[in-house]
Design an enzyme around this catalytic site. Structure first.
Site, PDB file in Angstrom:
ATOM      1  CB  THR A  68      -0.815   0.007   1.307  1.00 55.21           C
ATOM      2  OG1 THR A  68      -1.729  -1.066   1.250  1.00 55.21           O
ATOM      3  CG2 THR A  68      -1.545   1.310   1.535  1.00 55.21           C
ATOM      4  NE  ARG A  99      -8.489  -7.393   3.509  1.00 59.25           N
ATOM      5  CZ  ARG A  99      -7.425  -6.608   3.497  1.00 59.25           C
ATOM      6  NH1 ARG A  99      -7.278  -5.696   2.568  1.00 59.25           N
ATOM      7  NH2 ARG A  99      -6.501  -6.726   4.418  1.00 59.25           N
ATOM      8  CB  VAL A 100     -12.789  -2.718   4.168  1.00 56.88           C
ATOM      9  CG1 VAL A 100     -12.159  -1.367   4.454  1.00 56.88           C
ATOM     10  CG2 VAL A 100     -13.975  -2.565   3.225  1.00 56.88           C
ATOM     11  N   GLY A 101      -9.434  -3.271   4.145  1.00 58.53           N
ATOM     12  CA  GLY A 101      -8.239  -3.334   4.998  1.00 58.53           C
ATOM     13  C   GLY A 101      -8.126  -2.114   5.893  1.00 58.53           C
ATOM     14  CG  ASP A 102      -4.207  -1.051   7.054  1.00 60.40           C
ATOM     15  OD1 ASP A 102      -4.254  -1.951   6.191  1.00 60.40           O
ATOM     16  OD2 ASP A 102      -3.290  -0.213   7.108  1.00 60.40           O
ATOM     17  N   GLY A 126      -3.639  -5.623   6.908  1.00 61.19           N
ATOM     18  CA  GLY A 126      -4.651  -4.715   7.448  1.00 61.19           C
ATOM     19  C   GLY A 126      -5.361  -5.265   8.669  1.00 61.19           C
TER      20      GLY A 126
END
Ligand code: SD4
Length: 318
Positions: free
Chosen positions: A150, A178-181, A204
């Site tokens: 990232t 899906r959602v990461g940090d 994440g």
């Protein structure tokens, strides 16, 4: 004083561009946005923007965020598809007092209404990586593959404004939705012009467990140098995760304070990052954590820089 720090070698061209802007008097909002857009637009970086690696269903879903350290405004998009520059959409959202974090279809509708550039972000090269990966794991369950990066940046301008921004395609082969940090304030990024900012890369799901970017800014607010703050926060989260869960995912952080002092910490081998400061040329460094938990770094050699580009641009062997 102005300065910029960002995760990974791939941020170098963006940081160089941001540095030129800051030198010419741009504010930290414009500079960080332009710097991240540079990374998003480069097709050979397979973890950010155009050319980003797809999810399990061969769709490129992107996460991005922006934070203004003067006002503490935050904007973010998650799992957005088919838009060229998620960071710009996130920055635009940061000016909303409500509805400033949008996901999926809602984020796309907003971007459409605001006239952001639509683009099919799935490249032939990313499709080739996808097919290759499917073959490698044929017959097994598809698991997210964390070996990609990232872009997270912190930027300080001459007027003392601090911003932070992120952009990523998240984990390769992630589940749809899906959602990461990276779009989560406090985890993937945090900026406070009274103190400084921090941004993260890595797994994440684990970075979020420590609200790690906020934690680093909090430690800087207590008076710690960014290097001390990064090491303390990363080492503590790494140790807590190992104690409670038996292992810790990849955790790498960069930070800069309002004086332009900076720091990094990582629990992996081979974390690279880019720094630009007023009066100095932008540089790429390689970091590693020693036995004592201290993080050391050295400037990347020319061979390393060349090799990096060569491997990024090499044909994909399927
Ligand atoms: C995520 N933190 O979506 C991102 C991925 C990343 O190095 O940074 N990989 O979990």
């Amino acid at each position: 004083m102005w300065g910029m720090i960002a995760t990974w070698r791939m941020a170098f061209e963006g940081v160089s561009k941001g540095a030129e802007m800051l030198e010419a008097g741009s504010n930290a909002g414009d500079a960080v946005e332009a710097a991240i857009r540079e990374v998003e637009d480069f097709p050979y970086y397979k973890s950010v923007g155009y050319g980003g690696l797809p999810n399990e269903e061969m769709e490129v879903e992107l996460d991005a965020a922006y934070m203004d350290g003067d006002t503490l405004d935050v904007g973010a998009v998650a799992a957005i598809k088919d838009y060229a520059n998620p960071v710009s959409i996130a920055r635009r959202l940061s000016r909303e007092t409500v509805n400033s974090v949008l996901v999926g279809e809602g984020a796309e509708k907003f971007a459409h209404k605001e006239g952001f550039e639509r683009k099919n972000m799935l490249t032939d090269r990313a499709k080739a990586f996808y097919r290759k990966r499917r073959k490698e794991v044929a017959g097994q369950e598809l698991k997210p593959y964390s070996g990609h990066d990232t872009v997270g940046m912190v930027c300080l301008d001459d007027g003392g404004k601090v911003t932070a921004a992120t952009s990523t395609s998240g984990l390769f082969m992630k589940k749809k939705g899906r959602v990461g940090d990276s779009p989560i304030v406090g985890s993937g990024f945090y900026a406070d012009s009274k103190v400084g900012g921090a941004s993260a890369t890595g797994l994440g799901e684990d970075l979020m467990k420590g609200c790690i970017s906020y934690e680093i800014v909090r430690l800087m607010k207590e008076g710690l140098h960014p290097q001390e703050a990064c090491e303390r926060a990363v080492n503590l989260l790494d140790a807590e995760l190992k104690e409670r869960r038996g292992k810790a995912g990849d955790l790498s952080l960069v930070a800069m304070n309002r004086e332009g002092q900076w720091g990094v910490a990582t629990n992996i081998e081979g974390f690279s990052f880019a720094v630009a400061l007023k009066g100095q040329k932008p540089k790429v460094y390689l970091a590693k954590r020693g036995e004592d938990g201290r993080c050391t770094f050295e400037e990347a050699s020319r061979e390393w820089m060349e090799d990096y580009m060569r491997t990024r641009m090499a044909p994909v062997e399927e």
